[in-house]
Design a protein around this motif. Structure first.
Motif, PDB file in Angstrom:
ATOM      1  N   HIS A  94      53.710  81.074 -51.329  1.00 58.81           N
ATOM      2  CA  HIS A  94      52.448  81.000 -52.068  1.00 58.81           C
ATOM      3  C   HIS A  94      51.416  80.285 -51.212  1.00 58.81           C
ATOM      4  N   LEU A  95      50.222  80.861 -51.125  1.00 61.41           N
ATOM      5  CA  LEU A  95      49.205  80.333 -50.223  1.00 61.41           C
ATOM      6  C   LEU A  95      48.509  79.093 -50.761  1.00 61.41           C
ATOM      7  N   THR A  96      48.872  78.612 -51.954  1.00 60.37           N
ATOM      8  CA  THR A  96      48.283  77.357 -52.432  1.00 60.37           C
ATOM      9  C   THR A  96      48.663  76.188 -51.528  1.00 60.37           C
ATOM     10  N   VAL A  97      49.695  76.375 -50.696  1.00 63.36           N
ATOM     11  CA  VAL A  97      50.092  75.303 -49.779  1.00 63.36           C
ATOM     12  C   VAL A  97      48.951  74.972 -48.812  1.00 63.36           C
ATOM     13  N   ILE A  98      48.045  75.920 -48.594  1.00 63.58           N
ATOM     14  CA  ILE A  98      46.916  75.659 -47.688  1.00 63.58           C
ATOM     15  C   ILE A  98      46.077  74.503 -48.210  1.00 63.58           C
ATOM     16  N   ALA A  99      46.026  74.341 -49.544  1.00 65.45           N
ATOM     17  CA  ALA A  99      45.244  73.243 -50.117  1.00 65.45           C
ATOM     18  C   ALA A  99      45.850  71.884 -49.797  1.00 65.45           C
ATOM     19  N   LEU A 100      47.110  71.858 -49.350  1.00 65.29           N
ATOM     20  CA  LEU A 100      47.764  70.604 -48.968  1.00 65.29           C
ATOM     21  C   LEU A 100      47.480  70.219 -47.520  1.00 65.29           C
ATOM     22  N   VAL A 101      47.016  71.175 -46.716  1.00 66.10           N
ATOM     23  CA  VAL A 101      46.876  70.946 -45.274  1.00 66.10           C
ATOM     24  C   VAL A 101      46.006  69.739 -44.952  1.00 66.10           C
ATOM     25  N   PRO A 102      44.812  69.557 -45.577  1.00 68.47           N
ATOM     26  CA  PRO A 102      44.010  68.369 -45.232  1.00 68.47           C
ATOM     27  C   PRO A 102      44.774  67.061 -45.436  1.00 68.47           C
ATOM     28  N   LEU A 222      48.531  60.549 -48.912  1.00 71.20           N
ATOM     29  CA  LEU A 222      49.289  61.797 -48.856  1.00 71.20           C
ATOM     30  C   LEU A 222      49.455  62.414 -50.249  1.00 71.20           C
ATOM     31  N   LEU A 223      49.954  61.638 -51.204  1.00 74.08           N
ATOM     32  CA  LEU A 223      50.246  62.176 -52.532  1.00 74.08           C
ATOM     33  C   LEU A 223      48.963  62.437 -53.332  1.00 74.08           C
ATOM     34  N   GLY A 224      48.042  61.476 -53.285  1.00 73.72           N
ATOM     35  CA  GLY A 224      46.817  61.609 -54.075  1.00 73.72           C
ATOM     36  C   GLY A 224      45.901  62.700 -53.564  1.00 73.72           C
ATOM     37  N   LEU A 225      45.655  62.725 -52.230  1.00 70.08           N
ATOM     38  CA  LEU A 225      44.764  63.738 -51.670  1.00 70.08           C
ATOM     39  C   LEU A 225      45.402  65.126 -51.748  1.00 70.08           C
ATOM     40  N   GLY A 226      46.722  65.202 -51.572  1.00 68.00           N
ATOM     41  CA  GLY A 226      47.402  66.488 -51.702  1.00 68.00           C
ATOM     42  C   GLY A 226      47.267  67.050 -53.103  1.00 68.00           C
ATOM     43  N   ALA A 227      47.486  66.198 -54.118  1.00 71.57           N
ATOM     44  CA  ALA A 227      47.335  66.647 -55.506  1.00 71.57           C
ATOM     45  C   ALA A 227      45.896  67.052 -55.789  1.00 71.57           C
ATOM     46  N   LEU A 228      44.945  66.310 -55.270  1.00 68.96           N
ATOM     47  CA  LEU A 228      43.535  66.632 -55.485  1.00 68.96           C
ATOM     48  C   LEU A 228      43.176  67.973 -54.850  1.00 68.96           C
ATOM     49  N   GLY A 229      43.725  68.237 -53.658  1.00 68.17           N
ATOM     50  CA  GLY A 229      43.424  69.502 -52.987  1.00 68.17           C
ATOM     51  C   GLY A 229      43.878  70.710 -53.788  1.00 68.17           C
ATOM     52  N   VAL A 230      45.124  70.676 -54.282  1.00 68.34           N
ATOM     53  CA  VAL A 230      45.645  71.809 -55.058  1.00 68.34           C
ATOM     54  C   VAL A 230      44.919  71.926 -56.396  1.00 68.34           C
ATOM     55  N   ALA A 231      44.637  70.787 -57.033  1.00 68.02           N
ATOM     56  CA  ALA A 231      43.915  70.815 -58.308  1.00 68.02           C
ATOM     57  C   ALA A 231      42.513  71.389 -58.124  1.00 68.02           C
ATOM     58  N   LEU A 247      52.037  73.229 -60.365  1.00 67.18           N
ATOM     59  CA  LEU A 247      53.374  72.668 -60.247  1.00 67.18           C
ATOM     60  C   LEU A 247      53.502  71.745 -59.042  1.00 67.18           C
ATOM     61  N   SER A 248      52.911  72.117 -57.922  1.00 74.30           N
ATOM     62  CA  SER A 248      52.983  71.232 -56.752  1.00 74.30           C
ATOM     63  C   SER A 248      52.191  69.950 -56.980  1.00 74.30           C
ATOM     64  N   VAL A 249      51.145  70.007 -57.815  1.00 78.05           N
ATOM     65  CA  VAL A 249      50.414  68.785 -58.178  1.00 78.05           C
ATOM     66  C   VAL A 249      51.340  67.838 -58.940  1.00 78.05           C
ATOM     67  N   PHE A 250      52.101  68.396 -59.877  1.00 80.46           N
ATOM     68  CA  PHE A 250      53.024  67.567 -60.656  1.00 80.46           C
ATOM     69  C   PHE A 250      54.102  66.942 -59.765  1.00 80.46           C
ATOM     70  N   VAL A 251      54.560  67.723 -58.780  1.00 80.69           N
ATOM     71  CA  VAL A 251      55.567  67.204 -57.845  1.00 80.69           C
ATOM     72  C   VAL A 251      55.026  65.989 -57.096  1.00 80.69           C
ATOM     73  N   LEU A 252      53.724  65.989 -56.806  1.00 81.01           N
ATOM     74  CA  LEU A 252      53.123  64.879 -56.064  1.00 81.01           C
ATOM     75  C   LEU A 252      52.770  63.700 -56.966  1.00 81.01           C
ATOM     76  N   LEU A 253      52.460  63.973 -58.224  1.00 74.19           N
ATOM     77  CA  LEU A 253      52.005  62.897 -59.110  1.00 74.19           C
ATOM     78  C   LEU A 253      53.150  62.109 -59.739  1.00 74.19           C
ATOM     79  N   TRP A 254      54.244  62.790 -60.094  1.00 71.79           N
ATOM     80  CA  TRP A 254      55.308  62.093 -60.817  1.00 71.79           C
ATOM     81  C   TRP A 254      55.974  60.979 -59.999  1.00 71.79           C
ATOM     82  N   PRO A 255      56.159  61.111 -58.675  1.00 72.85           N
ATOM     83  CA  PRO A 255      56.674  59.948 -57.932  1.00 72.85           C
ATOM     84  C   PRO A 255      55.767  58.732 -58.058  1.00 72.85           C
ATOM     85  N   MET A 256      54.441  58.958 -58.114  1.00 73.57           N
ATOM     86  CA  MET A 256      53.534  57.823 -58.313  1.00 73.57           C
ATOM     87  C   MET A 256      53.717  57.229 -59.703  1.00 73.57           C
TER      88      MET A 256
END
Length: 720
Positions: A94-102, A222-231, A247-256
């Protein structure tokens, strides 16, 4: 198997989520609670129950983040390369991973800039990304092998590039203006995230983010900016797949959240340390268990589908009743998947030739000529009627219990296929067969971009014609100019020659000898979308010549087809009364009507929107009373009325009481046409049940109609 695999990937994401929470500072109980809460979230749980790409995406993102955190601790280059490899692998998912690149690049750059930008690292990154993209070669392989089902097909590199860059979804990316994103989409996405975290998870997220900003800023980045990018990407997508994308946003937020929960446990331990170790542990255990327990209690009912057997029972009965050669027309995505599951997963068509047919008028006509019975559900039926296909409800032979199941979803059988001609930018064409036998046809204009399109038609007839544009829908308002040339009238031959010369058209001599020749010129700008309408010439023709001018040299972008009511007469000369049920085949429920609904006792009705349109063909019009059995959507403060407009002639408005009622309008002869008649009801007081606080139904509903009646020369109850 694929659904079980989806659940398995969801479980993997939850397990890795525990490990991420541990590496970000959560203790075992807090990490377990955060991981379980992730899996028991409303959207995550729902998405794990069906076969799609999203839980795999969540699993890959979680594994990639975990390996990156391991690199952050040990700084071994191989861990960084493994993390890059995992994210490169996700490019095939899924190309939403591109939103995690920054976030990924910034994290590596801040952590160890020399490693991030050295030539060896950049070379390995390029190599791994290239290897990840080779997964797309599987699409070419399966296309060449003629796989029975592929979500995307490509037989060459150019087509493959279109798949890799999601070109068919390009209109969904960046679909909203900045103001719409800020005012509408951001609140929607934020609401979904809030619902997923729940009233307990949200405050712990804030605490966890604050703790990471103080103790481990790089991890917060890493976790906050990654979640913000996908959102942010999700907020500007119109695919209606928000929950899956997040779903990838949730994966990044729940550890926090786990980190915040651990901070809460530490606080409880410090505050209650004097109460004894056992008491402190008990309070902490209750606090930790509250989070997943709240998720379970709040989301179990929403995701419990074990008693829902309707789809299974319905399609079992449908496939058992289908004839040996049958084609079901492509419909909305979910129905298509159910049909394909029966065909490819269960081999339900074994011994018969049952197909899912494309929503293409030519392909469907060819199938019917080859002996196939053609079936369509509501959405496909509506699209096909615009091309002139005629339908009737398909009554499947079944016992009473099975029949009750089948009535919950109507399916229709094609009674007749249209005569169509594609006329886009092809010059003058003989279209005489299209408006036969009564001069009625459908027109569809479909420009690629805003363009002043035109359809010009010459029709030869034995009587004077009165063409009319009926029931336009889509974008733009069709405007028609008419000229009538009567044989023998003074100056008419010269005027006809002038018109033909200006249009660069030539009429056959036999047509020129007709008593009447009518020129109709229809102009419309569909704003780059489409415009469709019925063109009723007002009587039979001896011959017709047509030309359409559109923005692209693609003939299919302008078509003329025979009308589904081409031979119908809803009120024959000998009849004094006509009753139309909600699925009557001698009238057309056009724009503004929702599909027929059935109660358990067999009572049928259709909901209207604010402006339902009904097409009624009448060959010998007479003054008649139009009667409607209707019941309004009743809600507090409603002030409702109905006004009937017949062929543009507005009749009086009538108040709508709260209960089911009968409303009648006396329509004089002068308001009727010989041919297609457009009846429009303007319903004041229409709203959605959701807006009225009645139910989650978001449809704009006016009145429910059980039947419509025409009575010649009579007055009905409730009107004049």
């Amino acid at each position: 198997r694929m659904t079980a695999l989806s659940a398995g990937f969801g479980a993997l994401a939850v397990s890795v989520g525990y490990l991420i929470a541990r590496r970000t500072g959560a203790g075992r109980p807090a990490a377990v609670a955060a991981a379980l809460a992730l899996g028991l979230g409303q959207a995550f749980w729902a998405t794990a129950l069906y076969a799609k790409t999203y839980t795999l995406n969540a699993a890959i993102v979680s594994v990639g983040i975990l390996v990156l955190l391991r690199w952050n601790e040990a700084r071994r280059p191989r861990d960084l390369y493994w993390s890059i490899a995992v994210f490169a692998l996700s490019l095939g998912n899924h190309l939403t991973v591109i939103a995690l690149v920054p976030a990924l690049v910034l994290f590596v750059a801040v952590t160890e800039p020399r490693t991030a930008f050295r030539p060896k690292t950049l070379a390995v990154v390029c190599l791994l990304v290239a290897l990840g993209l080779t997964q797309y070669g599987f699409i070419i392989l399966r296309t060449v092998q003629h796989a029975p089902y592929l979500e995307a097909r490509a037989s060459n590199v150019h087509e493959l590039w279109a798949v890799m860059t999601a070109r068919r979804f390009a209109h969904e990316i960046g679909a909203y203006s900045l103001s719409s994103v800020l005012s509408t989409r951001v609140p929607i996405v934020a609401g979904l995230i809030g619902t997923e975290l729940g009233p307990i998870g949200l405050p712990f997220l804030v605490v966890g983010l604050a703790v990471l900003l103080v103790r481990q800023r790089r991890l917060a980045l890493l976790l906050g900016l990654g979640a913000l990018g996908v959102a942010s990407l999700t907020a500007n997508m119109s695919s209606e797949e928000d929950q899956g994308f997040l779903l990838s946003v949730f994966v990044l937020l729940w550890p926090m959240v786990g980190v915040g929960l651990q901070a809460g446990v530490d606080l409880v331990t410090r505050v209650f340390h004097r109460a004894g170790r056992l008491v402190t542990a008990g309070i902490a255990a209750v606090a930790v268990a509250a989070l997943p327990c709240a998720q379970l209690a709040g989301n179990y009912a929403v995701n419990d589908h074990h008693t829902e057997r309707f789809e299974t029972d319905y399609f079992n009965a449908l496939f058992a009743a289908l004839p040996p050669k049958a084609a079901i027309v492509n419909d909305e995505y979910r129905i298509n998947m159910l049909v394909l599951y029966k065909l490819l997963g269960e081999r339900a068509g074994a011994g018969r030739d049952i197909r899912l047919a494309p929503l293409d008028k030519d392909a469907i006509s060819q199938l019917r000529q080859s002996g196939f019975d053609i079936f369509a559900f509501q959405s496909a039926r509506k699209d096909m009627e615009a091309f002139g296909f005629n339908f009737a409800p398909y009554e499947i032979p079944a016992d009473s219990a099975t029949r009750a199941v089948l009535r919950r979803r109507d399916i229709f059988r094609v009674l007749s296929t249209p005569t169509c001609r594609d006329v886009g930018n092809l010059g003058w064409m003989d279209i005489s067969r299209v408006p036969q036998p009564k001069g009625r046809m459908n027109v569809r204009i479909d420009n690629l971009r805003p363009f002043d399109a035109a359809l010009t038609l010459y029709a030869a007839s034995a009587q004077a014609l009165s063409p009319a544009v009926i029931a336009p829908h889509g974008k733009g308002v069709p405007v028609m100019d008419l000229q009538t040339f009567r044989a023998g009238a003074a100056g008419m031959a010269h005027a006809l020659d002038a018109a033909l010369s200006a249009d660069q058209a030539t009429l056959p001599d036999a047509w020129r000898a007709a008593p009447f020749i009518t020129r109709a010129h229809v102009r419309v700008n569909d704003k780059g979308d489409f415009s469709a309408f019925a063109l009723d010439l007002g009587g039979p023709v001896q011959g017709a010549l047509g030309r359409a001018t559109i923005d692209q040299d693609t003939p299919r972008r302008a078509s003329v087809c025979s009308h589904p009511l081409e031979e119908a007469d809803a009120l024959p000369p000998a009849a004094t009364r006509a009753v139309f049920t909600t699925d009557a085949s001698n009238v057309q429920f056009d724009e503004g009507w929702f599909p027929t609904e059935r109660r358990a006792d067999g009572y049928t009705y259709r909901w209207t929107s604010r402006r339902p349109v009904l097409l009624v063909p009448i060959d010998h019009p007479r003054a008649a009373t139009v009667t409607v059995d209707a019941e309004p959507l009743n809600y507090a403060g409603r002030v409702g009325s109905m006004t009937l407009v017949v062929n543009g002639h507005r009749l009086h408005a009538q108040p709508l009481p709260a209960a089911r009622t009968t409303l009648s309008w006396m329509v004089p002869l002068a308001d009727w046409r010989d041919g297609l008649n457009e009846l429009v009801w303007e319903v004041a007081g229409a709203t959605s049940p959701r807006a009225a606080g009645l139910s989650p139904d978001g449809r704009m509903l006016g009145v429910s109609v059980s039947r419509i009646e025409l009575v010649v020369g009579e007055r009905g109850a409730g009107g004049q």
